[in-house]
Design an enzyme around this catalytic site. Structure first.
Site, mmCIF file in Angstrom:
data_model
loop_
_atom_site.group_PDB
_atom_site.id
_atom_site.type_symbol
_atom_site.label_atom_id
_atom_site.label_comp_id
_atom_site.label_asym_id
_atom_site.label_seq_id
_atom_site.Cartn_x
_atom_site.Cartn_y
_atom_site.Cartn_z
ATOM 1 N N LYS A 191 3.933 -14.508 3.504
ATOM 2 C CA LYS A 191 3.796 -15.108 2.169
ATOM 3 C C LYS A 191 4.190 -16.573 2.322
ATOM 4 O O LYS A 191 5.118 -17.080 1.671
ATOM 5 C CB LYS A 191 4.700 -14.344 1.175
ATOM 6 C CG LYS A 191 4.569 -14.762 -0.271
ATOM 7 C CD LYS A 191 3.256 -14.356 -0.920
ATOM 8 C CE LYS A 191 3.158 -14.929 -2.329
ATOM 9 N NZ LYS A 191 1.812 -14.725 -2.932
ATOM 10 N N ASP A 223 -0.251 -10.527 -0.519
ATOM 11 C CA ASP A 223 -0.917 -10.008 -1.725
ATOM 12 C C ASP A 223 -2.410 -9.786 -1.454
ATOM 13 O O ASP A 223 -2.989 -8.769 -1.835
ATOM 14 C CB ASP A 223 -0.681 -10.930 -2.943
ATOM 15 C CG ASP A 223 -0.858 -12.410 -2.644
ATOM 16 O OD1 ASP A 223 -1.056 -12.774 -1.461
ATOM 17 O OD2 ASP A 223 -0.812 -13.223 -3.588
ATOM 18 N N ASP A 247 6.884 -2.201 5.279
ATOM 19 C CA ASP A 247 7.271 -0.978 4.570
ATOM 20 C C ASP A 247 6.222 -0.666 3.505
ATOM 21 O O ASP A 247 5.711 0.457 3.402
ATOM 22 C CB ASP A 247 8.653 -1.205 3.928
ATOM 23 C CG ASP A 247 9.213 0.038 3.268
ATOM 24 O OD1 ASP A 247 8.765 1.154 3.620
ATOM 25 O OD2 ASP A 247 10.107 -0.104 2.401
#
Ligand code: IPM
Ligand code: MG
Length: 361
Positions: A191, A223, A247
């Site tokens: 990110k 995202d 995760d």
């Protein structure tokens, strides 16, 4: 050859799926003339109940002294109210940290036999996919500084994402090497448009890329990656990402393979000793009902044979047995498509028997 395996059944469906994997390991051991000693250890919720701590010292010591660790699943609603350090999940996090298992490999492959269980549109499922997620496992927010404090508007809580160059580099090397052995495509997920830790992550990955001219690396924002995984999973081969992003994305990837009940994982560090576990949780709602899907744990045992013990043939035998069983239309409830002809729904123990039968032929 003798191998000493530390076995943590854990909570919920843990004991049922571990029982399956141990039966498979024993059968394969007989076939290949290796013997496995299973050292059953307590950790997670059951250890909190009986010994007052999620990870007793004796369990950690036995894991450190083993050739590898096989784990079912830990946790359940019963222990949800406990403070962070006393929760069952703490056992998992501490074993990973204490054994130095910084690299978590989570393969997510759509088996041709299970295309019907894939929730994606048929034309996407027909393309298939075979993804290897490399998740950093001992750094980032799950291990960073955390706490509570008084702020101007009352109580605040914080968790910090911190990565050193060395931590990023060592997980990067694992991913680049895997990509070299596979199709040569590596996608690093971060990110970096917001997080400084991601900007360092990207710098280190790009620097590493110079050492691996045969690997084509690209970056993707997390995202977008979450969206691309369901739009076009076939574009991914090896993914490398941080602890938290890995995760989340690995649960997403597991669901598009048909069921989270299918996916194994390996956690590795600087030595051959690893920890192997299904990526799913303890499923308390179906615990004790002989309904769980043992395949993720059985395939985790196969990964242990391959990656820690270098028993490639034995590992493939297990994987082939699982594929054959699925090809015959045998399913556990989680991967059974209602109304599909030629399939039969089995219990956890029946599925184990079916895999055993294929191993023994
Ligand atoms: C996993 C699990 C664990 C994690 C939990 C139980 C601490 O979700 O292995 O993916 O977040 O690593
Ligand atoms: Mg998870």
């Amino acid at each position: 050859m003798d191998y000493n395996i530390a076995v943590i059944e854990g909570d919920g469906i843990g004991p049922e799926i571990i029982d399956s994997a141990l039966q498979i390991l024993t059968a394969v051991g007989e076939k290949f003339n290796v013997s496995f000693a299973f050292n059953k250890l307590s950790a997670g919720g059951n250890a909190i109940d009986s010994l007052g701590t999620p990870l007793p010292d004796s369990t950690l010591m036995a894991c450190l002294n083993s050739d590898s660790v096989l784990l079912g699943a830990v946790g359940g609603p019963k222990w949800d109210g406990l403070p962070g350090d006393m929760r069952p999940e703490k056992a998992l996090l501490s074993i990973r940290k204490e054994l130095g298992l910084y690299a978590n490999l989570r393969p997510a492959r759509l088996l041709p036999e299970l295309k019907d269980a894939c929730p994606l549109r048929k034309e996407i499922a027909d393309e298939g996919f075979d993804i290897m997620i490399v998740r950093e496992l001992t750094g980032g927010m799950y291990f960073g500084e955390r706490g509570r404090r008084e702020g101007p508007d009352g109580q605040e809580a914080f968790d910090t994402e911190c990565y050193s160059e060395a931590e990023i580099e060592r997980i990067g090397i694992i991913a680049f090497e895997l990509a070299e052995k596979r199709t040569g495509r590596l996608i690093s997920i971060d990110k970096a448009n917001v997080l400084e830790s991601s900007r360092l992550w990207r710098e280190v990955m790009h620097r590493l890329a110079l050492r691996y001219p045969h690997v084509e690396i690209s970056d993707m924002l997390v995202d977008n990656a979450a969206m691309q995984l369901i739009r076009n999973p076939n574009q991914f081969d090896v993914i490398v990402t941080s602890n938290m992003f890995g995760d989340i994305l690995s649960d997403e990837a597991s669901q598009i393979t048909g069921s989270i009940g299918l996916l194994p994982s390996a956690s590795l560090g600087a030595t051959k000793r690893g920890m192997y576990e299904p990526i799913h949780g303890s499923a308390p709602d179906i615990a004790g009902r002989d309904m769980a899907n043992p395949i993720a744990t059985i395939l985790s045992a196969a990964m242990m044979l391959r990656l820690s013990f270098e028993l490639e043939e034995a590992a493939s035998l297990i994987e082939t047995a699982v594929s054959r069983v699925l090809a015959k239309g045998l399913r556990t409830a989680d991967i059974a498509e209602p109304g599909t002809p030629d399939t039969e729904v089995l219990s956890c123990s029946q599925m184990t028997m079916a895999v055993l039968k294929e191993i023994e032929v």
